[in-house]
Scaffold this active site. Structure first.
Site, mmCIF file in Angstrom:
data_model
loop_
_atom_site.group_PDB
_atom_site.id
_atom_site.type_symbol
_atom_site.label_atom_id
_atom_site.label_comp_id
_atom_site.label_asym_id
_atom_site.label_seq_id
_atom_site.Cartn_x
_atom_site.Cartn_y
_atom_site.Cartn_z
ATOM 1 N N SER A 54 0.829 -1.210 0.000
ATOM 2 C CA SER A 54 0.000 0.000 0.000
ATOM 3 C C SER A 54 0.863 1.260 0.000
ATOM 4 C CB SER A 54 -0.873 -0.003 1.261
ATOM 5 O OG SER A 54 -1.420 1.272 1.496
ATOM 6 N N TYR A 104 -2.673 5.507 -4.195
ATOM 7 C CA TYR A 104 -3.738 6.485 -3.983
ATOM 8 C C TYR A 104 -3.241 7.713 -4.717
ATOM 9 C CZ TYR A 104 -5.968 4.012 -0.048
ATOM 10 O OH TYR A 104 -6.649 3.129 0.740
ATOM 11 N N THR A 113 -6.443 2.492 -6.413
ATOM 12 C CA THR A 113 -7.632 2.340 -5.561
ATOM 13 C C THR A 113 -8.593 3.481 -5.843
ATOM 14 O OG1 THR A 113 -6.389 1.145 -3.905
ATOM 15 C CG2 THR A 113 -8.434 2.174 -3.173
ATOM 16 N N LYS A 141 -8.869 -0.923 -8.581
ATOM 17 C CA LYS A 141 -9.362 -1.591 -7.369
ATOM 18 C C LYS A 141 -10.469 -0.769 -6.727
ATOM 19 C CE LYS A 141 -7.740 -3.247 -2.866
ATOM 20 N NZ LYS A 141 -8.222 -2.245 -1.899
ATOM 21 N N HIS A 164 -13.413 -2.116 -0.551
ATOM 22 C CA HIS A 164 -12.385 -1.790 0.436
ATOM 23 C C HIS A 164 -12.635 -2.573 1.734
ATOM 24 C CE1 HIS A 164 -9.264 1.523 0.538
ATOM 25 N NE2 HIS A 164 -9.150 1.072 1.763
HETATM 26 C C1 LIG Z 1 -6.620 -2.658 8.062
HETATM 27 C C2 LIG Z 1 -6.884 -2.488 6.607
HETATM 28 C C3 LIG Z 1 -6.168 -1.534 5.900
HETATM 29 C C4 LIG Z 1 -6.389 -1.376 4.526
HETATM 30 N N1 LIG Z 1 -5.618 -0.456 3.830
HETATM 31 C C5 LIG Z 1 -5.787 -0.340 2.483
HETATM 32 C C6 LIG Z 1 -4.935 0.509 1.723
HETATM 33 O O1 LIG Z 1 -4.030 1.152 2.252
HETATM 34 N N2 LIG Z 1 -5.159 0.602 0.394
HETATM 35 C C7 LIG Z 1 -6.151 -0.122 -0.242
HETATM 36 O O2 LIG Z 1 -6.313 -0.009 -1.452
HETATM 37 N N3 LIG Z 1 -6.944 -0.955 0.462
HETATM 38 C C8 LIG Z 1 -6.788 -1.089 1.797
HETATM 39 N N4 LIG Z 1 -7.585 -1.960 2.494
HETATM 40 C C9 LIG Z 1 -8.570 -2.795 1.775
HETATM 41 C C10 LIG Z 1 -7.938 -4.111 1.328
HETATM 42 O O3 LIG Z 1 -7.002 -3.886 0.306
HETATM 43 C C11 LIG Z 1 -9.004 -5.076 0.771
HETATM 44 O O4 LIG Z 1 -9.727 -4.418 -0.226
HETATM 45 C C12 LIG Z 1 -9.963 -5.612 1.816
HETATM 46 O O5 LIG Z 1 -9.289 -5.880 3.020
HETATM 47 C C13 LIG Z 1 -10.644 -6.869 1.287
HETATM 48 O O6 LIG Z 1 -11.591 -7.364 2.169
HETATM 49 P P1 LIG Z 1 -11.288 -8.516 3.249
HETATM 50 O O7 LIG Z 1 -10.589 -7.830 4.389
HETATM 51 O O8 LIG Z 1 -12.634 -9.011 3.601
HETATM 52 O O9 LIG Z 1 -10.417 -9.553 2.592
HETATM 53 C C14 LIG Z 1 -7.381 -2.147 3.869
HETATM 54 C C15 LIG Z 1 -8.091 -3.099 4.593
HETATM 55 C C16 LIG Z 1 -7.856 -3.290 5.945
HETATM 56 C C17 LIG Z 1 -8.633 -4.341 6.679
#
Ligand SMILES: Cc1cc2nc3c(=O)[nH]c(=O)nc-3n(C[C@H](O)[C@H](O)[C@H](O)COP(=O)(O)O)c2cc1C
Length: 415
Positions: free
Chosen positions: A131, A154, A180, A278, A302
């Protein structure tokens, strides 16, 4: 034979496992076990940051629950003595149709943070996405992983910074980028609001109490170098996250809510490799992504952390695949907790699946070995589900392998 001897002949003492991590992992039969262990080991604010979603957490809940509505129509007597899970993701052969999603601030779950996850992914030959909000830098992750790496962007208002990040990712061998697009503004994560949670965690009375209850985490946190947004830390034009701020204040000040399809074109002009969008959540936008000429879309809300009441991701796979399948790769990102969930996503038309929380819980529960454990668990799950449903290879996972139930089994019981 005396009774004692009879008992002795059937009871075998289990070998005593001295290693505490191994002992813990031996009891982690699934992702919900890892989640429970992470909850015990992490301070409450940290766990809630990982576990929580936006507003009433409906998107989060449905992302997971919708998988229950899918039932297999297993075929039998098909010689599944050899099952092959090899997939093609972004045109490359991979041992499993699985990608590790980008998650910001991974070091709050474990001091190694992104390095631990990247190493575990590399051992399995699976793409790891770093990320922009990562707490290990583009270069540091590249230094520990010769596995496939993707970089998630981002779009900062300062496009010079974005371009600089992309150049660094290209120079260190990242093969693809994820843009994203579901984060025009930050979703309202109300568990964080209630706790006044900041990143990095601020030390207040409640943190001190939490720290005493979770001594190992607190020691790790204090012993290691401060947590920052490592990739942007060297650039003065954006705050590096070293001072405690609420995530929403930070992101809303730095990120460009004016992001549009024109910016996708700009990204294509400055990045040579494949691009994954995404955060696509409708058939209409999936069609626009095909027109824009990107290589893949990740259907994603997300992990339920942005718009609440968004479409549950697995329910989106089939309509999107019917419209654009074959023209673009489709990744299913949200709610994956088992290997069988990955097989369900493929049956409905996805090219592959992505996981966020599954590996974060594992990391919080048992560090890097936890991530190894959950990747083994998912790989075994895919293989076993294929064997039990009569699929020798991924191309055998076709639409007629599954059917939608009208109501979740849990709701229809006892009515
Ligand atoms: C703690 C946390 C931080 C995340 N940070 C980002 C991020 O920095 N950038 C991003 O595109 N998605 C981020 N996401 C979303 C994840 O990339 C992903 O889309 C999501 O966790 C998928 O769902 P799941 O947790 O049910 O597998 C984050 C998710 C979590 C749980």
């Amino acid at each position: 034979m005396g009774m004692i001897e009879t008992v002795r002949s059937v009871v075998r003492l289990k070998p005593i496992v001295l290693d505490p991590v191994e002992r813990r992992l031996a009891k982690a039969a699934d992702v919900s076990d890892l989640r429970r262990m992470a909850k015990r080991r992490l301070p409450a604010g940290v766990f809630d940051y990982i576990d929580g979603g936006a507003e009433d957490e409906r998107s989060l809940e449905r992302n997971v629950a919708a998988f229950e509505r899918i039932e297999f129509k297993p075929r039998v007597l098909r010689d599944v003595s050899k099952v092959d899970t090899t997939a093609t993701i972004l045109g490359q052969p991979r041992p499993l149709p699985l990608v590790l999603s980008p998650t910001g601030f991974t070091r709050i779950a474990d001091p190694q943070g992104e390095l631990a996850v990247a190493r575990a992914a590399a051992r399995r030959g699976l793409p790891y996405s770093l990320s922009t909000m990562g707490t290990r830098s583009i270069e540091d992750v590249a230094a520990v992983s010769d596995g496939p790496k993707w970089f998630q962007v981002y779009t900062w208002k300062d496009r010079g910074l974005v371009k600089d990040l992309l150049d660094r990712a290209a120079a260190t061998g990242y093969e693809a980028i994820l843009l994203t697009i579901d984060t025009a503004v930050l979703g309202r994560r109300e568990r964080d609001v209630r706790r006044g949670y900041t990143l990095p965690p601020k030390v207040g009375l409640d943190t001190i109490i939490d720290g005493i209850v979770h001594p190992q985490w607190t020691l790790d946190f204090l012993r290691n170098e401060p947590i920052t947004f490592a990739s942007v830390a060297t650039n003065n034009s954006a705050s590096d996250g070293s001072s405690a701020v609420s995530l929403s204040a930070y992101m809303n000040s730095q990120f460009d809510a004016a992001l549009s399809w024109r910016d996708v074109e700009w990204l294509q002009s400055v990045w040579d490799g494949p691009i994954v969008l995404k955060g696509v959540q409708t058939v209409a936008d999936a069609k626009l992504a095909v027109e824009a000429g990107v290589e893949a879309i990740a259907l994603s809300n997300h992990g339920g952390r942005q718009l609440d009441g968004a479409p549950s991701i697995i329910e989106l796979v089939e309509p999107v695949a019917q419209e654009v399948g074959g023209q673009i790769e489709i990744l299913c990102d949200g709610g994956i907790r088992r290997g069988s969930d990955i097989v369900k996503a493929l049956a409905l038309g996805a090219t592959g699946a992505m996981i966020g929380r599954a590996y974060l819980y594992a990391l919080g529960a048992a560090g890097e070995r936890g991530v190894d454990h959950v990747l083994d668990f998912l790989a075994d799950g895919v293989e076993r589900t294929m064997a039990l449903s009569g699929a020798q290879q991924l191309s055998d996972i076709t639409r007629d392998l599954v059917t939608w139930r009208a109501t979740p089994a849990s709701e229809s019981v006892g009515d």
